[in-house]
Enzyme design. Structure first.
Site, PDB file in Angstrom:
ATOM      1  N   GLU A 176      63.878  10.478  55.145  1.00  0.00           N
ATOM      2  CA  GLU A 176      62.782   9.951  55.963  1.00  0.00           C
ATOM      3  C   GLU A 176      61.896  11.073  56.497  1.00  0.00           C
ATOM      4  O   GLU A 176      61.632  11.180  57.696  1.00  0.00           O
ATOM      5  CB  GLU A 176      63.321   9.097  57.102  1.00  0.00           C
ATOM      6  CG  GLU A 176      63.974   7.813  56.628  1.00  0.00           C
ATOM      7  CD  GLU A 176      64.343   6.852  57.742  1.00  0.00           C
ATOM      8  OE1 GLU A 176      64.425   5.644  57.471  1.00  0.00           O
ATOM      9  OE2 GLU A 176      64.553   7.321  58.877  1.00  0.00           O
ATOM     10  N   GLU A 377      67.740   2.440  51.689  1.00  0.00           N
ATOM     11  CA  GLU A 377      68.131   1.912  53.002  1.00  0.00           C
ATOM     12  C   GLU A 377      67.444   0.574  53.216  1.00  0.00           C
ATOM     13  O   GLU A 377      66.242   0.445  53.031  1.00  0.00           O
ATOM     14  CB  GLU A 377      67.739   2.845  54.156  1.00  0.00           C
ATOM     15  CG  GLU A 377      68.581   4.075  54.301  1.00  0.00           C
ATOM     16  CD  GLU A 377      68.252   4.857  55.577  1.00  0.00           C
ATOM     17  OE1 GLU A 377      67.874   4.219  56.594  1.00  0.00           O
ATOM     18  OE2 GLU A 377      68.341   6.090  55.548  1.00  0.00           O
TER      19      GLU A 377
END
Length: 479
Positions: A176, A377
């Site tokens: 991320e 995710e």
């Protein structure tokens, strides 16, 4: 005709710092998250200078995977996982981060873990940096403010590439990477990059200097990885929260267009190997010095990624007129002009539930980049309760996963998106990243541990366990 390829990577996703524990075992050094205390719903975690014996650090034990990995890998095999996305804790390999020689005991731990996974035909999918930067690099070098840290990271990557070149095929560089651009939540900049901002900083300039150093580190990593094993698949990993315009008002459309640039900035550079025009124009307009060096263009060009891994949990909406914004909207993605979406529901934590947004995201990313995508995710955080018979009937999680998997299948089957796999987040209960809670659970396997660190750590299958096993067995045909 099957809607998904037969080699589709069904799996689960975890991060070393949230489930391994053993924070001071096997020669491991302190990481940036090892000095983060527990928070609570609505309460931020504290970042301490060192480990304070009077404070509680939930990541120090996690769910004790460090000592129980064989038991957990067997459960993953029973679930039918074809891959496990996790990370290599940088501080197990280089405790301070700037050593020349690695810690053999740390390397051996991952040798043993990967061997155990491969014994059950579970492919490791490995993130190199998932909020586990050595604390020493943050305190002594300023984290990724310092270009030297890019070289330390590349050395770490080269070390594990060489060690596991025959055991791990799928890699990602930074987890991320784009979330650190949200200055409203300093926890991301600290955990992503080991950086804390001061009042004297030109905050925007520092953010882009840090970003540039990490993009250089990622590109160097891709290049050396391909030299070690040309068959490696090395990807970027981004958080993608699509930004919708509130209406067809052209000003709302343009507001969303501009806001989305920050969503695309990192993958634009990762995939294309150069900075996009909107970024270079902004640097020029705002007089931002990103720390560019001669030769950086060649480094970026030679270090383009093979695929994009991304997290998807929610969507958000922007409206150009700030006067109508709901000021206390907790799911604003760091955007000052976000507004509630009246067409979708929210979780107990205020996260927008938008499975169609996943199909939209897959189309957006694939049409923009034309390289394979990997949903690494996606999941539903909730409070789980035991029934009188000792079971956990988490139908709400099943419903969430079913709708999102179906959206992903539609993107493949109807829209032509090239999708590598799907690994729902927190396949087993782990410590929540943002608050350090155990109460907010994503897992398909329950772990007996509470917010205060009490519990037996016993593992219990939830109803979603058997449901997901059937999904995998049918390759998504049975939802």
């Amino acid at each position: 005709m099957a809607k998904l390829p037969q080699d589709f990577l069904w799996g689960g996703a975890l991060a070393a710092n949230q489930f391994e524990g053993g924070y001071d075992k096997g020669g491991k050094g302190l990481s940036v998250i090892d000095v983060m205390t527990a928070g609570a719903h609505g309460k931020a975690r504290e970042i301490t200078q060192q480990v304070d014996p009077n404070k509680y650090y939930p990541n120090h034990v996690g769910i004790d995977f460090y000592n129980r990995y064989k038991e957990d890998v067997k459960l993953f095999s029973d679930m039918g996982l074809k891959c496990l996305r996790t990370s290599i804790a940088w501080t197990r390999i280089f405790p301070n981060g700037d050593e020349s020689e690695p810690n053999e005991e740390g390397l051996q731990f991952y040798d043993d873990l990967f061997d155990e996974l491969l014994k059950y035909n579970i492919q490791p999918v490995i993130t190199l940096s998932h909020f586990e930067m050595p604390l020493h690099l943050a305190r002594e070098y300023g984290g990724f403010r310092n270009r030297k840290v890019a070289d330390f990271f590349a050395h770490f990557a080269e070390t594990v590439f060489k060690r596991y070149k025959d055991k791990v095929k799928y890699w990602m560089t930074f987890n991320e990477i784009n979330n650190q651009m949200d200055t409203n939540n300093p926890i991301f900049l600290w955990t992503n990059s080991g950086v804390s901002l001061t009042d004297e900083d030109n905050k925007q300039e520092v953010l882009y200097q840090v970003a540039h150093n990490e993009l250089i580190a990622s590109a160097k990593t891709v290049k050396v990885g391909k030299e070690i094993n040309p068959d490696f698949e090395i990807g970027a990993m981004i958080s993608h929260v699509p930004i919708y315009p509130y209406s067809c008002n052209p000003q709302d459309i343009m507001e969303a267009e501009i806001a989305n640039r920050l969503r695309f900035f990192f993958p634009d550079v990762h995939v294309r190997g150069y900075y996009p025009g909107y970024a270079t124009k902004m640097f020029e307009r705002e007089h931002i010095d990103i720390g560019w060096r001669d030769g950086d263009d060649e480094i970026l060009r030679k270090g383009k990624v093979d695929y994009i891994g991304f997290s998807y949990y929610m969507s958000t909406v922007v409206k150009h007129d700030n006067e109508t914004v709901i000021k206390d909207n907790i799911v604003n993605g760091g955007l000052p002009n976000s507004i509630e979406n009246p067409y979708i529901e929210k979780s107990d934590w205020g996260w927008a539930i938008d499975p169609v947004g996943l199909r939209y995201t897959l189309n957006t990313l694939y049409n923009r980049y034309q390289i394979p995508l990997f949903i690494v995710e996606n999941g539903f955080g909730a409070v789980d309760e035991f029934e009188e018979d000792g079971t956990i009937q988490d139908d709400y999680r099943i419903d969430y996963l079913r709708e999102h998997i179906n959206a992903a299948i539609e993107a493949v089957d109807q829209d032509g998106v090239e999708l590598m796999g799907y690994t729902p987040w927190g396949i087993i209960d782990i410590v929540s990243f943002t608050t350090g809670e155990m109460k907010k659970r994503y897992g398909l396997i329950h772990v007996d541990r509470d917010n205060e660190g009490q519990g037996t750590l016993e593992r219990t299958k939830k109803a979603s366990f058997d449901w997901y096993r059937n999904v995998i067995e049918s390759n998504g045909e049975s939802l």
